[in-house]
Design an enzyme around this catalytic site. Sequence first.
Site, PDB file in Angstrom:
ATOM      1  N   ILE A 154       1.020  -1.188   0.116  1.00  0.00           N
ATOM      2  CA  ILE A 154       0.106  -0.116  -0.070  1.00  0.00           C
ATOM      3  C   ILE A 154       0.780   1.193   0.009  1.00  0.00           C
ATOM      4  O   ILE A 154       0.352   2.150  -0.165  1.00  0.00           O
ATOM      5  CB  ILE A 154      -1.037  -0.064   1.226  1.00  0.00           C
ATOM      6  CG1 ILE A 154      -0.182   0.007   2.582  1.00  0.00           C
ATOM      7  CG2 ILE A 154      -1.893  -1.001   1.152  1.00  0.00           C
ATOM      8  CD1 ILE A 154      -1.126   0.077   3.845  1.00  0.00           C
ATOM      9  N   GLY A 186       8.185   3.675   2.278  1.00  0.00           N
ATOM     10  CA  GLY A 186       8.816   5.070   2.824  1.00  0.00           C
ATOM     11  C   GLY A 186      10.207   4.816   2.352  1.00  0.00           C
ATOM     12  O   GLY A 186      10.499   4.193   1.556  1.00  0.00           O
ATOM     13  N   LYS A 207       5.596  -2.790   8.059  1.00  0.00           N
ATOM     14  CA  LYS A 207       6.656  -2.209   7.363  1.00  0.00           C
ATOM     15  C   LYS A 207       7.818  -3.128   7.605  1.00  0.00           C
ATOM     16  O   LYS A 207       8.093  -3.561   8.430  1.00  0.00           O
ATOM     17  CB  LYS A 207       6.898  -0.959   8.209  1.00  0.00           C
ATOM     18  CG  LYS A 207       8.102   0.059   7.417  1.00  0.00           C
ATOM     19  CD  LYS A 207       8.413   1.103   8.389  1.00  0.00           C
ATOM     20  CE  LYS A 207       7.070   2.074   8.141  1.00  0.00           C
ATOM     21  NZ  LYS A 207       7.653   3.421   8.566  1.00  0.00           N
ATOM     22  N   ASP A 227      10.020  13.531  11.777  1.00  0.00           N
ATOM     23  CA  ASP A 227       9.781  13.551  10.545  1.00  0.00           C
ATOM     24  C   ASP A 227       8.005  13.937  10.729  1.00  0.00           C
ATOM     25  O   ASP A 227       7.437  13.093  10.080  1.00  0.00           O
ATOM     26  CB  ASP A 227       9.950  12.166   9.833  1.00  0.00           C
ATOM     27  CG  ASP A 227       9.714  12.395   8.553  1.00  0.00           C
ATOM     28  OD1 ASP A 227       9.548  13.562   7.912  1.00  0.00           O
ATOM     29  OD2 ASP A 227       9.365  11.051   7.714  1.00  0.00           O
TER      30      ASP A 227
END
Length: 457
Positions: free
Chosen positions: A18, A21, A41, A136
């Site tokens: 999906i 990064g 992830k 971030d």
Amino acid sequence: MAVDTHTLPPRYRSPRRIGHGAMGEIYLATDETLGREVVVKVLSDRYAADETIRERFKREGLAAARLSGESGAVTVFDVGEWRGRPFLVMEHLGGGSLEDRLREGGAQPPEQVVAWLDQVAETLDSAHWHGIVHRDVKPANLLLDSRGDLHVADFGIASAAGLDSMTITGTIMGTAGYLSPEQARGERVGPESDLYALGVVAYELLSGHRPFENDSPTIEAAAHVQAPVPSIAERCEHLPPALDPVFRRALAKDPGARYGSAREFVSALREALLPAAQTTLLPPSARRATPRRTGFPARVVVPVALLLGAAAAGAAIAVVLTSSDDTAAQVRTVTGPAGTTTVQQTVTQPAPPPPPPPPPPPAATAGVDGHTLNDRGYSLQQRGDYTGALPLLQQAVRKLTGTGPADPYEGYANYNLGYTLYRLERCPEAVTYLSRAEQLEPDRHEPRQIRKRAERC
């Protein structure tokens, strides 16, 4: 997008990619053991052989896991390694991100922006209290759940207290459009850098554009270091000039000149956005400073009409809007010099009985009003002094009990007291005040979340 089923451990069925990064791919899969969808992830193959990067990825899992259970933080379920590639398993929220909202609709309504930022502020301040810096903060990492509540995701390049050996001075970590000046220079960063990035996010949500937006990431990063903060009021005619000094402080080049916490920034933002609308509706005696509290966006109580009867009748009718849906029409008569007049007003149905009031205040604060006591208690909370905040908040609740929805401070004080008791591990007492806060502010999610935690502790 179909993927090799060997990418993830067998427990995670039917994975589909999906997104991706800076350091890996992101999959949506079904956790066969627990029967729920999760986000996984996985560190990219090209990075998996690099021990330094592997350690950084594992640190992400550790930093994020330390915040699991905190209000507004994405929950981490599992951290592991499969076929030589580290992976991280997180909850699936399903409501998209603020980046999606910006892409679809551009600038967002100010009231919604403040509500979102209030939730982000609570999570960031909590992370900083735990010694974790996100590094971030950006709209893509601010995720909505199915109820519309906001969560902070991807502490992937976070620095955590005790793990600073992995922070490399001279390495730029973060996304160019949201880099603080110290990040852009490759210097060591702290919570002030997250507050700067939150300021950029706020600027973008209100205007539809980042303050230093440029097609070149290099030029944009350099502007964070050198360029003055552009006026948001000049860019957007519908926004008040009072926002400009707020953003100048939030985006100050010197970290020490910025706001002291995320909540302090959001409070200043709210005050700059709302007074213009309040001034024409509220007489000065009815206005109060924005309440300081943990997690609640400020609620403004606005008289909708002040209807003066005929001079001969000498009667006045005031209709006040409250935040509760439990309202009913009540007919009553008012007798004045000119006779009897029948009027109709909107009243709030009786709320469940409030919790028993705390003990009487000591003489030192006997003459201080409940609003001030709540603000003082909240200030101590901000510094982590829950023991010091407790008696002030107990007194605030005592003085504010019975004011109800017409005065939002009663809800704020009950929540602050409940949260303080929770942090002091006095959970049964905490549940009482958090439940009362839920009754008074049913559209706020924080009392419910903390109450559920208090019921489990």
